[in-house]
Design a protein around this motif. Structure first.
Motif, mmCIF file in Angstrom:
data_model
loop_
_atom_site.group_PDB
_atom_site.id
_atom_site.type_symbol
_atom_site.label_atom_id
_atom_site.label_comp_id
_atom_site.label_asym_id
_atom_site.label_seq_id
_atom_site.Cartn_x
_atom_site.Cartn_y
_atom_site.Cartn_z
ATOM 1 N N ALA A 83 51.881 76.910 16.849
ATOM 2 C CA ALA A 83 50.847 77.794 16.318
ATOM 3 C C ALA A 83 49.516 77.064 16.116
ATOM 4 O O ALA A 83 48.457 77.680 16.169
ATOM 5 N N HIS A 84 49.560 75.751 15.870
ATOM 6 C CA HIS A 84 48.334 74.966 15.731
ATOM 7 C C HIS A 84 47.866 74.529 17.118
ATOM 8 O O HIS A 84 48.666 74.091 17.946
ATOM 9 N N SER A 85 46.581 74.622 17.363
ATOM 10 C CA SER A 85 46.055 74.376 18.707
ATOM 11 C C SER A 85 46.360 72.964 19.200
ATOM 12 O O SER A 85 46.647 72.765 20.381
ATOM 13 N N ALA A 86 46.324 71.969 18.314
ATOM 14 C CA ALA A 86 46.610 70.598 18.752
ATOM 15 C C ALA A 86 48.042 70.487 19.257
ATOM 16 O O ALA A 86 48.306 69.854 20.292
ATOM 17 N N ARG A 87 48.977 71.111 18.549
ATOM 18 C CA ARG A 87 50.371 71.073 18.992
ATOM 19 C C ARG A 87 50.561 71.860 20.280
ATOM 20 O O ARG A 87 51.337 71.478 21.158
ATOM 21 N N ALA A 88 49.864 72.986 20.389
ATOM 22 C CA ALA A 88 49.962 73.791 21.603
ATOM 23 C C ALA A 88 49.455 73.013 22.807
ATOM 24 O O ALA A 88 50.050 73.069 23.897
#
Length: 280
Positions: free
Chosen positions: A35-40
Motif C-alpha cells: 500500500a505504501h508507494s516505496a514498497r510497491a
C-alpha cells in the motif's frame, strides 16, 4: 502478432507474464502489503527480476463485495507508483475503470489501460480513443464488484462472454482505435460460478477465432480454492497450473502474483514444445 502500446510494440510470439502490483490496503490476496508507494516500487523491481514482462498496477480492489474507492484516493495510491514504474524499462499497465485516472496515468507515460468494465464507464472510451497508441485490455464482468457474485450469470457462458467482448472491441474500433491495440480478457471470477470459470478455461481457444490476443487472470482466484480446498495464501501451485492450462489453450498473457514460479513453469512448457530445442 504484436500488442501496440504507448511506448512498446509488444511481441506476442511467446506467452508473457503480467505481474500484479496491488497498491491497495484491501486486495483479496496481498492487501496492504504494497500500500505504501516505496514498497510497491520495490515489489515492481522484484517482479521484473523474477521475469515479469509487464507490470499491472492497481489502486482499487475489485474482489467480490469490495467497496468503491473515490477518485482522489485512487490517484493518491497509484500516481507515485506509476512515476517510478515507467522508468523501469518494461511496459506498465494500470488496472482502473475511472477515465480521470486513465488520463492521468497516460499523461505520465503508462502503456496499457486494463479495465474490468471494458471502458463502459462514461468518458472511458473517449480517453483511450483520443490517445495515439496506448494498449487496452477489455475484460468481461457481469454486474459490478459489489453484486457480481450475488447473482452470477446463467445460460451459455462462453457465447455470452465472446459476444460481449466482440461488441466491446468493435465499439472501440468504431472510434478509431486500431485492432492491434486491443487485448481481451474473459474475466475469470467476475460474476461467474466455479463451473462457469472452468468452462471458460476449457473453451478458451474458441476466443481466438475473434482475432484478438487473450489475457487470462486465474491467479489465486476463489475458484481455485473451491476445487483444491486451499486458502488464498496457499494457491500458488494451482495458480501456476491454471496459467499453464490457459497458455496451452491460447492465452498470450497471464496476469499473476507469483511471477518467478510462473516463469519457471513456462520454461518447462516451452522446452516441451515440438519446436523447442534445449540449450546445452
Amino acid at each position: 502478432m504484436n500488442w501496440q502500446t504507448s511506448r512498446f510494440s509488444i511481441a506476442l510470439d511467446r506467452p508473457l507474464v503480467m505481474g500484479i502490483v496491488n497498491a491497495t490496503p484491501d486486495s483479496f490476496s496481498d492487501g496492504g502489503r504494497y500500500a505504501h508507494s516505496a514498497r510497491a516500487l520495490q515489489h515492481c523491481e522484484q517482479l521484473i527480476k523474477d521475469g515479469a514482462d509487464i507490470l499491472d498496477i492497481g489502486g482499487e480492489s475489485t474482489r467480490p463485495g469490495s467497496p468503491a474507492v473515490g477518485l482522489e484516493e485512487e490517484l493518491a495510491r497509484v500516481l507515485p507508483v506509476v512515476r517510478g514504474a515507467v522508468s523501469m524499462g518494461v511496459p506498465v499497465s494500470i488496472d482502473t475503470y475511472k477515465p480521470e485516472v486513465m488520463q492521468a496515468v497516460l499523461d505520465l507515460g503508462v502503456d496499457i489501460i486494463n479495465d474490468i468494465w471494458a471502458l463502459r464507464q462514461p468518458g472511458a472510451q473517449a480517453v483511450v480513443a483520443s490517445h495515439p497508441a496506448c494498449g487496452v485490455c477489455l475484460m468481461h464482468m457481469h454486474r459490478d464488484p459489489q453484486t457480481m457474485q450475488a447473482s452470477p450469470m446463467d445460460g451459455d457462458i462462453v457465447l455470452q462472454v465472446r459476444r460481449f467482448l466482440q461488441e466491446s472491441a468493435e465499439s472501440l474500433r468504431a472510434m478509431g482505435v486500431q485492432p492491434d491495440r486491443i487485448v481481451l480478457d474473459p474475466g475469470v471470477g467476475f460474476g461467474k460460478t466455479v463451473e462457469q470459470n472452468f468452462s471458460l478455461l476449457a473453451h478458451l481457444a474458441e476466443f481466438l477465432a475473434d482475432g484478438y490476443p487473450l489475457l487470462a487472470g486465474w491467479s489465486r482466484k476463489s475458484s481455485l480454492g473451491a476445487v483444491t480446498g486451499l486458502e488464498v495464501d496457499h494457491r500458488m501451485v494451482p495458480s501456476v497450473a491454471a496459467a499453464l492450462l490457459a497458455v496451452e489453450r491460447g492465452a498470450h498473457i497471464v496476469r499473476v502474483h507469483d511471477v518467478r514460479e510462473t516463469v519457471a513453469a513456462l520454461s518447462v512448457w516451452k522446452a516441451a514444445r515440438p519446436s523447442a530445442s534445449l540449450v546445452r
